[in-house]
Motif scaffolding. Structure first.
Motif, mmCIF file in Angstrom:
data_model
loop_
_atom_site.group_PDB
_atom_site.id
_atom_site.type_symbol
_atom_site.label_atom_id
_atom_site.label_comp_id
_atom_site.label_asym_id
_atom_site.label_seq_id
_atom_site.Cartn_x
_atom_site.Cartn_y
_atom_site.Cartn_z
ATOM 1 N N ARG A 1 -6.231 -20.206 -5.512
ATOM 2 C CA ARG A 1 -7.478 -20.815 -5.988
ATOM 3 C C ARG A 1 -7.337 -21.477 -7.349
ATOM 4 O O ARG A 1 -8.104 -22.358 -7.711
ATOM 5 C CB ARG A 1 -8.600 -19.772 -6.011
ATOM 6 N N ASP A 2 -6.349 -21.006 -8.114
ATOM 7 C CA ASP A 2 -6.167 -21.593 -9.439
ATOM 8 C C ASP A 2 -5.364 -22.890 -9.376
ATOM 9 O O ASP A 2 -5.188 -23.571 -10.370
ATOM 10 C CB ASP A 2 -5.448 -20.592 -10.361
ATOM 11 N N ASN B 1 -6.584 -9.996 3.460
ATOM 12 C CA ASN B 1 -6.546 -11.340 2.883
ATOM 13 C C ASN B 1 -6.847 -12.371 3.970
ATOM 14 O O ASN B 1 -7.706 -13.235 3.827
ATOM 15 C CB ASN B 1 -5.160 -11.571 2.269
ATOM 16 N N SER B 2 -6.125 -12.206 5.073
ATOM 17 C CA SER B 2 -6.292 -13.177 6.158
ATOM 18 C C SER B 2 -7.671 -13.031 6.806
ATOM 19 O O SER B 2 -8.309 -14.020 7.181
ATOM 20 C CB SER B 2 -5.143 -12.985 7.138
ATOM 21 N N GLN C 1 3.654 -8.844 -14.036
ATOM 22 C CA GLN C 1 5.102 -8.850 -13.810
ATOM 23 C C GLN C 1 5.860 -8.656 -15.118
ATOM 24 O O GLN C 1 6.817 -7.901 -15.183
ATOM 25 C CB GLN C 1 5.499 -10.211 -13.249
ATOM 26 N N THR D 1 -10.571 -14.387 4.626
ATOM 27 C CA THR D 1 -10.589 -15.851 4.630
ATOM 28 C C THR D 1 -11.206 -16.381 5.925
ATOM 29 O O THR D 1 -11.908 -17.370 5.934
ATOM 30 C CB THR D 1 -9.188 -16.454 4.420
ATOM 31 N N GLY E 1 -7.760 -5.810 -0.557
ATOM 32 C CA GLY E 1 -6.383 -5.535 -0.979
ATOM 33 C C GLY E 1 -5.564 -4.804 0.061
ATOM 34 O O GLY E 1 -4.403 -4.505 -0.159
ATOM 35 N N TYR E 2 -6.142 -4.518 1.222
ATOM 36 C CA TYR E 2 -5.378 -3.799 2.230
ATOM 37 C C TYR E 2 -4.740 -4.774 3.214
ATOM 38 O O TYR E 2 -5.094 -5.951 3.269
ATOM 39 C CB TYR E 2 -6.282 -2.806 2.970
ATOM 40 N N VAL E 3 -3.835 -4.207 4.016
ATOM 41 C CA VAL E 3 -3.092 -5.032 4.972
ATOM 42 C C VAL E 3 -4.057 -5.867 5.828
ATOM 43 O O VAL E 3 -5.066 -5.338 6.292
ATOM 44 C CB VAL E 3 -2.242 -4.128 5.896
ATOM 45 N N TYR E 4 -3.748 -7.099 6.028
ATOM 46 C CA TYR E 4 -4.501 -8.072 6.849
ATOM 47 C C TYR E 4 -5.784 -8.577 6.205
ATOM 48 O O TYR E 4 -6.359 -9.543 6.666
ATOM 49 C CB TYR E 4 -4.917 -7.508 8.216
ATOM 50 N N ILE F 1 -7.775 -21.698 4.367
ATOM 51 C CA ILE F 1 -8.247 -21.071 3.132
ATOM 52 C C ILE F 1 -7.008 -20.690 2.335
ATOM 53 O O ILE F 1 -6.300 -19.742 2.678
ATOM 54 C CB ILE F 1 -9.148 -19.863 3.423
ATOM 55 N N LEU G 1 -7.672 -0.678 11.265
ATOM 56 C CA LEU G 1 -6.434 -1.405 10.973
ATOM 57 C C LEU G 1 -5.941 -2.185 12.192
ATOM 58 O O LEU G 1 -5.556 -3.351 12.089
ATOM 59 C CB LEU G 1 -5.354 -0.427 10.514
ATOM 60 N N PRO H 1 1.493 -8.472 4.769
ATOM 61 C CA PRO H 1 1.617 -9.775 4.120
ATOM 62 C C PRO H 1 2.717 -9.717 3.069
ATOM 63 O O PRO H 1 2.876 -8.707 2.386
ATOM 64 C CB PRO H 1 0.252 -9.974 3.448
ATOM 65 N N ARG I 1 2.665 1.781 -3.230
ATOM 66 C CA ARG I 1 1.804 2.386 -4.254
ATOM 67 C C ARG I 1 1.711 3.898 -4.048
ATOM 68 O O ARG I 1 1.758 4.676 -4.997
ATOM 69 C CB ARG I 1 0.398 1.763 -4.208
ATOM 70 N N PHE J 1 11.109 -7.339 -5.091
ATOM 71 C CA PHE J 1 11.146 -7.533 -6.538
ATOM 72 C C PHE J 1 10.945 -6.203 -7.278
ATOM 73 O O PHE J 1 11.641 -5.911 -8.258
ATOM 74 C CB PHE J 1 10.071 -8.542 -6.955
ATOM 75 N N ASP K 1 -13.359 -16.531 -13.238
ATOM 76 C CA ASP K 1 -14.567 -15.862 -12.751
ATOM 77 C C ASP K 1 -14.847 -14.613 -13.577
ATOM 78 O O ASP K 1 -15.999 -14.296 -13.875
ATOM 79 C CB ASP K 1 -14.421 -15.453 -11.275
ATOM 80 N N THR L 1 -11.091 -15.257 -9.503
ATOM 81 C CA THR L 1 -10.005 -15.755 -10.360
ATOM 82 C C THR L 1 -10.250 -15.265 -11.784
ATOM 83 O O THR L 1 -11.306 -14.713 -12.091
ATOM 84 C CB THR L 1 -9.977 -17.300 -10.402
ATOM 85 N N ASP L 2 -9.274 -15.524 -12.647
ATOM 86 C CA ASP L 2 -9.420 -15.075 -14.040
ATOM 87 C C ASP L 2 -10.647 -15.719 -14.684
ATOM 88 O O ASP L 2 -11.351 -15.086 -15.458
ATOM 89 C CB ASP L 2 -8.175 -15.437 -14.849
ATOM 90 N N GLU M 1 -5.921 -4.434 -5.293
ATOM 91 C CA GLU M 1 -6.667 -3.177 -5.296
ATOM 92 C C GLU M 1 -6.902 -2.674 -6.726
ATOM 93 O O GLU M 1 -7.966 -2.128 -7.041
ATOM 94 C CB GLU M 1 -5.884 -2.135 -4.498
ATOM 95 N N ILE N 1 -15.967 -15.893 -2.001
ATOM 96 C CA ILE N 1 -15.057 -16.589 -2.914
ATOM 97 C C ILE N 1 -14.031 -15.626 -3.492
ATOM 98 O O ILE N 1 -14.356 -14.508 -3.888
ATOM 99 C CB ILE N 1 -15.865 -17.219 -4.075
ATOM 100 N N ARG N 2 -12.795 -16.098 -3.548
ATOM 101 C CA ARG N 2 -11.746 -15.277 -4.157
ATOM 102 C C ARG N 2 -11.916 -15.268 -5.670
ATOM 103 O O ARG N 2 -12.123 -16.311 -6.286
ATOM 104 C CB ARG N 2 -10.380 -15.845 -3.776
ATOM 105 N N GLU O 1 0.828 -1.209 0.000
ATOM 106 C CA GLU O 1 0.000 0.000 0.000
ATOM 107 C C GLU O 1 0.856 1.251 0.000
ATOM 108 O O GLU O 1 0.652 2.172 -0.784
ATOM 109 C CB GLU O 1 -0.836 0.013 1.278
#
Lengths: 373, 597
Positions: free
Chosen positions: A314-315, B427-428, B505, B431, B422-425, A310, B354, A245, A21, A57, B449, B446-447, B401, B443-444, A18
């Motif tokens: 997912r892929d 993701n966890s 990337q 879930t 997309g912010y800190v924590y 979890i 946060l 993370p 960015r 990276f 989706d 995916t491409d 994000e 649900i996360r 964050e």
């Protein structure tokens, strides 16, 4: 624009992607305004942030741009050479952690770093430090510039401390890790770490690294209680200072690994907290997956058959919508993931260091009540 | 041949190191002398049965600009003790007693505190009268070069010790030394360090005697209003709430305050952390759990071990236990709020989102309690965890994000829920929310989706549309991008560019190569060649959009090619992807071509 205004793009954001960015947005702004000094400083901030709070990276990708910009503005070279060289030092340090970069390319990069040290009037202390770290971390017996780790370390010690040297805490930690990993002399290591443990010196990654290094030493010397005592200190510090993370995954992975042999439920908690998905840094991935492998290996030993997780992948074929995984399967899964990186590094480095530590079996005598803790 | 040798120590140099380099500021000499005084009183209360706590006191007499006298009515020292304790660095009179039952009453540990006075004077004069020999007063004068003298005074003082410091420092590198010889400044330092000391501390100046510290018992139950007032007075904030901190194992006691505004995890809050009622540090980083950065506290501890500078704690097992206990107390506080004051809990979570996320990420125990209060940014506005759990249908989330920004308009049009994790924590946390969710499938994304979410185009199989698709595929190949025809809302979006992590990337690498020197270029090439076939980027043309329909109807291949490249660059820009040099050039060239058409 004043520095405070640029800072407004990122100062309230938390460390990690964050904030990276935010700094990038400030960098674009400064670039558009052709504010050379702000650009030079913001590049530095970006690389510092990415190095310590992400996987490094993006620093690698942005550094060529930074170097080019720096060289295109010789009028600011004296003022900003310190920042550029610190970034170069971080880049050289993290380049080795990407298996995609060959040893030949690494040595060329180190050579160029050394040349820049000469060109910008710095001594070679930081250069030799990189060399001994590289050889030790990747099990290289020699490199084109030094006969062995000990020689690189000796050459480093012969160079006086300069602006590119680590801060006091970093220097003390560096010496500690040399005694632990190279000389394997615990007394000397404790002596070197005295200032760190008494709280007299500290920096953003020390004593964090120091605790992990001692834990590593004890772990490899079969003293699990002392290893865990150190690792618990490290866990607190990493959770506190590097919550983002994807940051410090190598160290978090080592913490999970060691903790899992003693207190599997705490290790599982730590793993869940930092389970993040794959980063680009191969060393980070290797250690984190090795930690996961050790975790599920030890969970399996407790007799637990399934685990609720979890997964961020997912892929990946292993993914299950139910989020319930067989411990034995998930253990194998993470073993394979760690093995992928171990094979890549071993192939590059011409040895079996990573595979050896992945396949090494560890057995400890643990009092029953502690195991249940 | 084996010989024993002894180091030679430059005593003056040692004193300089200890007094000028161990401590962070000269201010600490006041703390050290307060400690010596209170420790001596504690020792006398144990040893001298005729002495009672009601008589205990520390007095500080200030002769403006000239002299400070610290006076206590503690044990005092006899000659043997002076040689042993005042004149040997590293020896403390508290040392011997420390192993006894009374050790809990002593603050100092190192016997080097007195030396800190050399930061503000060139010689220290100690007059002392031991309770063991009440008719003998001895005077010890220590010099900064390491020499000292002891003489018997003709005039007796009462039992206790006077430390006399004169404003005679010749080295005035520290230009603030004179400021210490001022009663108000000394009073401020006593107030700062020793506000809660258990024995009364007075200043004497111009014939006036003023008590400086408060009678305050950290362990007793306190009125909430009083606690809030204390927070405002000593920490300078009007806090949102406060609660008691009391260690179940007696490690600490105090008050915790909830900050009324958000702070970032990296912010350094000021606390008041006391060791045996003497201020040790304002930094709570070591004693508080890493996630408790929304809390400020006033804590006293009697059992934790200070570092040699007495400005922080040793990282040891006791400290770790204290941290855990504080963590549990904060968790209990949340639990109590959940039962008694949900509104306040919601306010706290909103302000300290946060920090609370960090609490959840670090502890499984609080998931059920706190998850419903967490606020997420979604395509349906800000939603709490409870809102999401009650949503009742499928909720997608993305941890990217940028992806959220790109796809949000599509989800809004479809009235579907996409959560930005997309912010800190997050993701966890998301879930964890998914784990406990019974009504909503979380649900996360995916491409596949994304592909699935876009409707098949009504032009599928249409020869003109096929022609456009073929041409687009051919043109976009050079950008490593696929082409696809789909239908989606809003109609105003002509094309949507999506990219997976690997392809992102690859874009970044290509951008970096534009500036790289030979060595970096070769390394970047290695990265690029290892990305492999998993990199996928796709430009979806929206056949609901008028421009795209016009392109399908058009036969002018050259013109269509220009539009395809323009739409490609436009969708990159609207997705906030930084452009590569050639992409900006392509945009300009094609716009120019169309102008010339």
């Amino acid at each position: 624009m004043s520095y405070e205004e640029y800072e407004g793009f990122f100062c309230d954001l938390d460390n990690g992607r964050e904030r990276c960015r935010g700094i990038k947005r400030a960098l674009n702004e400064a670039s558009e305004k052709q504010d050379v000094e702000a650009v030079l400083y913001l590049y530095y901030l970006f690389i510092e942030e990415d190095t310590f709070y992400s996987d490094g990276f993006e620093s690698f990708l942005i550094f060529p741009e930074y170097l080019k910009y720096f060289e295109a503005h010789p009028e600011f070279n004296d003022e900003y050479k310190y920042n550029v060289m610190w970034c170069f030092k971080w880049i050289a340090g993290s380049a080795e952690e990407f298996w995609q970069i060959s040893l030949g390319q690494l040595f060329e990069l180190y050579k160029q770093y050394g040349e820049y040290c000469d060109k910008l009037n710095y001594n070679k202390r930081s250069y030799y430090r990189k060399l001994w770290n590289l050889m030790d971390s990747f099990g290289l017996r020699s490199c084109p510039f030094c006969a062995n780790v000990e020689q690189a370390h000796r050459l480093m010690m012969h160079c006086p401390i300069d602006e590119l040297s680590e801060v006091k805490a970093g220097e003390a930690d560096d010496l500690t890790s040399y005694y632990l990993y190279v000389e394997k002399d615990l007394d000397k290591a404790y002596k070197a770490a005295e200032q760190i443990f008494s709280g007299r010196v500290a920096c953003n990654v020390v004593p964090h690294y120091t605790y992990v290094n001692f834990a590593d030493y004890y772990f490899e010397h079969k003293d699990i209680e002392k290893a865990v005592k150190n690792i618990r200190m490290a866990v607190h510090l990493f959770n506190r200072d590097f919550p983002a993370p994807g940051s410090m995954m190598k160290y978090k992975g080592k913490c999970i690994s060691i903790l899992s042999f003693y207190d599997v439920s705490s290790a599982l908690k730590l793993f869940r907290r930092h389970l993040y998905g794959e980063c680009t840094n191969g060393v980070d991935n290797y250690y984190f997956y090795r930690g996961a492998y050790h975790l599920f290996l030890n969970l399996e030993k407790t007799g637990q058959k399934t685990v609720r997780l979890i997964l961020p992948f997912r892929d990946d074929p292993v993914y299950k919508k139910s989020n319930v995984y067989q411990v034995s399967k998930i253990k194998e899964y993470f073993y394979e993931k760690a093995k992928f990186f171990a094979d890549k590094f071993d192939e590059r480095d011409g040895n079996e260091k990573f595979s050896y530590y992945l396949n090494k079996s560890y057995k400890f005598e643990i009092p029953q009540d502690e195991e249940e803790h | 041949m084996e010989n024993d040798f002894k180091f030679k120590v430059n005593l003056g140099g040692m004193i300089d190191i200890l007094s000028n380099h161990l401590y962070s500021s000269s201010d600490v000499f006041v703390r050290e002398l307060l400690q010596n005084g209170t420790d001596a009183i504690s020792a006398r209360l144990t040893a001298d049965k005729s002495f009672s706590e009601a008589d205990a006191k520390v007095e500080i007499e200030v002769e403006e600009g000239k002299r400070i006298i610290f006076r206590d009515n503690g044990t005092g020292l006899d000659e043997e003790e002076i040689h042993k304790f005042l004149s040997v660095i590293g020896q403390s009179s508290k040392y011997d007693i420390e192993n006894s039952a009374a050790s809990g009453d002593y603050i100092g540990r190192f016997g080097i505190g007195l030396l800190s006075c050399f930061m503000v004077t060139d010689h220290i004069c100690v007059r002392t009268c031991s309770y063991k020999q009440p008719d003998v007063t001895l005077e010890w004068i220590g010099m900064a070069d390491g020499t000292y003298t002891i003489t018997k005074c003709s005039e007796n003082i009462s039992i206790g010790t006077e430390i006399i410091i004169d404003n005679n420092k010749t080295d005035k590198t520290d230009s603030t030394v004179d400021d210490y010889y001022n009663c108000d400044n000394i009073a401020n330092l006593v107030y700062y360090y020793g506000l809660f000391l258990k024995y009364p501390v007075y200043t004497l100046s111009g014939g006036e005697r003023t008590r400086l510290n408060l009678k305050f018992d950290f362990d007793s139950d306190k009125d909430k209003e009083l606690c809030m007032t204390m927070g405002k007075t000593f920490l300078g904030e009007s806090f949102l709430d406060c609660f008691t901190l009391r260690s179940p194992t007696g490690l600490f006691s105090g008050i915790a305050y909830v900050l009324p505004y958000p702070v970032s995890a990296s912010s350094h809050n000021m606390h008041r952390i006391y060791l045996k009622n003497m201020l040790l540090t304002e930094s709570g980083e070591k004693i508080l759990p890493e996630w408790a950065f929304f809390i400020r506290c006033i804590i006293n501890t009697n059992k934790l071990k200070p570092t040699s500078s007495r400005e922080d704690f040793y990282d040891d097992e006791k400290l770790e236990r204290a941290r855990k206990e504080i963590g549990s107390i904060i968790a209990d506080y949340f639990e109590e709020l959940d039962m008694k004051n949900k509104e306040l809990l919601y306010r706290i979570v909103s302000i300290h989102s946060l920090a609370v996320k960090s609490v959840i990420a670090s502890s499984d125990e609080l998931d059920d309690l706190l998850l419903p209060y967490i606020i997420f940014h979604t395509t349906m506005g800000d939603m709490t965890g409870k809102d999401i759990l009650d949503f009742g249908s499928t909720a997608f989330y993305t941890t990217d994000e940028n992806q959220f920004r790109q796809l949000a308009p599509l989800y809004i049009q479809r009235n579907e829920l996409l959560i930005n994790a997309g912010y800190v924590y997050e993701n966890s946390i998301i879930t964890k929310l998914a784990e406990i969710s019974r009504n909503t499938d979380i649900i996360r994304l995916t491409d596949s989706d994304i592909d699935f979410m876009l409707d098949d185009s009504e032009f599928d199989g249409d020869p003109a549309a096929d022609k456009l698709l073929k041409l687009a595929s051919k043109i976009l190949r050079k950008y490593d991008c696929k082409a696809s025809l789909k239908e989606f809302r809003p109609f105003e979006i002509p094309a949507l560019y999506t990219i997976n992590e690997k392809a992102y990337q690859a874009r970044q690498i290509r951008r970096s190569k534009q500036s790289a020197n030979e060595i970096f270029m070769s390394m970047l090439d290695s990265f690029e060649s290892n990305i492999g076939s998993s990199a996928v980027a796709c430009l979806y043309f929206n056949t609901n959009n008028l421009i795209v329909r016009k392109l399908i109807d058009s036969d002018d291949e050259e013109k269509i090619s220009c539009y395809i490249e323009i739409l490609y660059v436009q969708s990159l820009l609207s997705g906030h992807f930084p452009l590569l040099n050639n992409e900006m050039k392509v945009l300009n060239e094609n716009l120019y071509k169309l102008m010339m058409y």
